[in-house]
Design a protein around this motif. Structure first.
Motif, short mmCIF file in Angstrom:
data_model
loop_
_atom_site.label_atom_id
_atom_site.label_comp_id
_atom_site.label_asym_id
_atom_site.label_seq_id
_atom_site.Cartn_x
_atom_site.Cartn_y
_atom_site.Cartn_z
N GLN A 173 41.59 39.42 30.97
CA GLN A 173 42.70 40.34 30.70
C GLN A 173 42.31 41.32 29.60
O GLN A 173 41.73 40.93 28.59
CB GLN A 173 43.95 39.57 30.29
N TRP A 207 44.81 42.71 34.37
CA TRP A 207 43.70 41.86 34.80
C TRP A 207 42.56 42.72 35.33
O TRP A 207 42.77 43.72 36.00
CB TRP A 207 44.17 40.91 35.90
N ASP A 256 45.24 43.34 39.25
CA ASP A 256 46.60 42.91 38.92
C ASP A 256 47.33 42.37 40.15
O ASP A 256 48.00 41.33 40.08
CB ASP A 256 47.39 44.10 38.33
#
Length: 380
Positions: A106, A117, A144
């Protein structure tokens, strides 16, 4: 002389073709990066600096380091729990302990208070004579959506496992709930022929009737849930006298409990257009639930008139419900207290019925202070 010029011309033409081919490959390479929303970069393992060549990732909140950014500085832009892991993986790549880097982590977003992410791949692109890496090439993409899907799948799996566990507990519980009144009915019925006293016979008949009602209530709960799941129950809308309905609840359940049953009416008359049978079942299950958990004090049923809505409520002075349990008591098969008789379906049926009526249901409670279950219905 002419021969030499021809050779130079051929060589020049070949070089031009190679340049054009290289340019074409480079354009195609960029098209691929754009299509996949990738960022390409290279890492100098000696200087430990990172530079991005192309970056076609989603721009919103994405952090792109400056040219020749030290990897130790870049790692500081990751969330704290990922920093050591990624730092160690990059160190292994730069020192030749591994040839491949593949990590998810992250990144702290450029938008305050957010992160996203990212997934990165890297490998050794060039080596020195001693075999140590001299250039590392890599690519990164935002993942993500993928992580959100993974989280959704994990939650779905956990819910399925919990549902399976609850169903198993429910089947064991429902067997016990049905056997208890059924055994009482059979036992008292077997005693009837041999009992001589009229008073004893009357008492046995009363017990048989009470257990018949308990058994019927359990079966009705199962039938209601099956009808809800099958979508087989349609609404019959009519004018319903709320005062009459609440007084009926008080009269009916006062016979089953020693605590005081009361009504509170906000105005002299209240009519609402809804399905009387469904609303009756909702109130019965809420009052029945209050009776189970209230050993002393009182149970009060009432309502408040809101703009365009009617708020019906059942307030008790019982044991109350812990905060963490209040969110799940309306789920199927959930029982907060395993020692209290019940199937764990009552409040789930209530929620389904209220939703079918176009309303909402909820609870306010404190442990040791009692509970207030409320139903908000549209006034039509």
């Amino acid at each position: 002389m002419i021969y030499r010029l021809k050779r130079q011309g051929v060589r020049l033409k070949k070089e031009i073709q190679e340049i054009e081919e290289h340019s074409k490959n480079h354009v195609e390479y960029e098209f691929i990066l754009k299509a996949m929303k990738l960022a390409s970069w290279h890492l100098d393992p000696v200087m430990r600096t990172l530079s991005f060549d192309n970056d076609y990732r989603e721009s919103l909140g994405t952090y792109t380091p400056d040219a020749n950014t030290n990897i130790d500085d870049w790692v500081q832009h990751l969330v704290f729990q990922d920093r050591k892991r990624i730092q160690r993986a990059l160190d292994d790549l730069c020192t030749g302990r591994t040839d491949v880097f593949h990590q998810q982590y992250q990144v702290i977003s450029t938008q305050p208070g957010k992160s996203y992410w990212e997934e990165s791949y890297a490998t050794v692109g060039e080596r020195r004579e001693d075999g140590m890496p001299s250039k590392i090439v890599g690519a990164s993409m935002r993942v993500d959506d993928q992580k959100e899907m993974e989280n959704d799948l994990i939650l779905a799996r956990n819910r399925a496992e919990e549902s399976d566990r609850l169903k198993t507990a429910f089947l064991a519980n429902i067997g016990h709930e049905i056997r208890t009144p059924l055994n009482a009915i059979i036992g008292f019925a077997d005693l009837l022929p041999v009992v001589q006293s009229e008073e004893d016979r009357t008492q046995l008949i009363t017990e048989i009737q009470n257990n018949n009602h308990k058994l019927l209530g359990i079966i009705n709960g199962l039938v209601s849930m099956s009808e809800i799941e099958a979508g087989a129950r349609s609404l019959t809308i009519s004018a319903v006298d709320i005062h009459e309905l609440l007084l009926l609840m008080v009269t009916k359940f006062q016979e089953t409990t020693d605590v005081e049953m009361k009504c509170e009416f906000e105005q002299e008359q209240m009519m609402i257009h809804t399905d009387r049978d469904v609303l009756t079942e909702v109130l019965e299950k809420l009052v029945e639930n209050a009776v189970k958990f209230t050993l002393q004090g009182s149970i009060t049923v009432g309502y408040n008139v809101e703009p365009e809505h009617l708020l019906l409520w059942v307030r008790d002075t019982g044991k109350g419900i812990a905060q963490h349990d209040q969110k799940r008591i309306f789920e199927r098969f959930v029982k907060v207290d395993e020692y209290i008789p019940g199937t764990g379906l009552g409040l789930s049926v209530v929620q389904s019925h209220v939703t079918h009526l176009g309303g909402t249901v909820g609870v306010e409670s404190e442990v040791g202070e009692g509970s207030t279950f409320w139903v908000r219905l549209p006034i039509t």
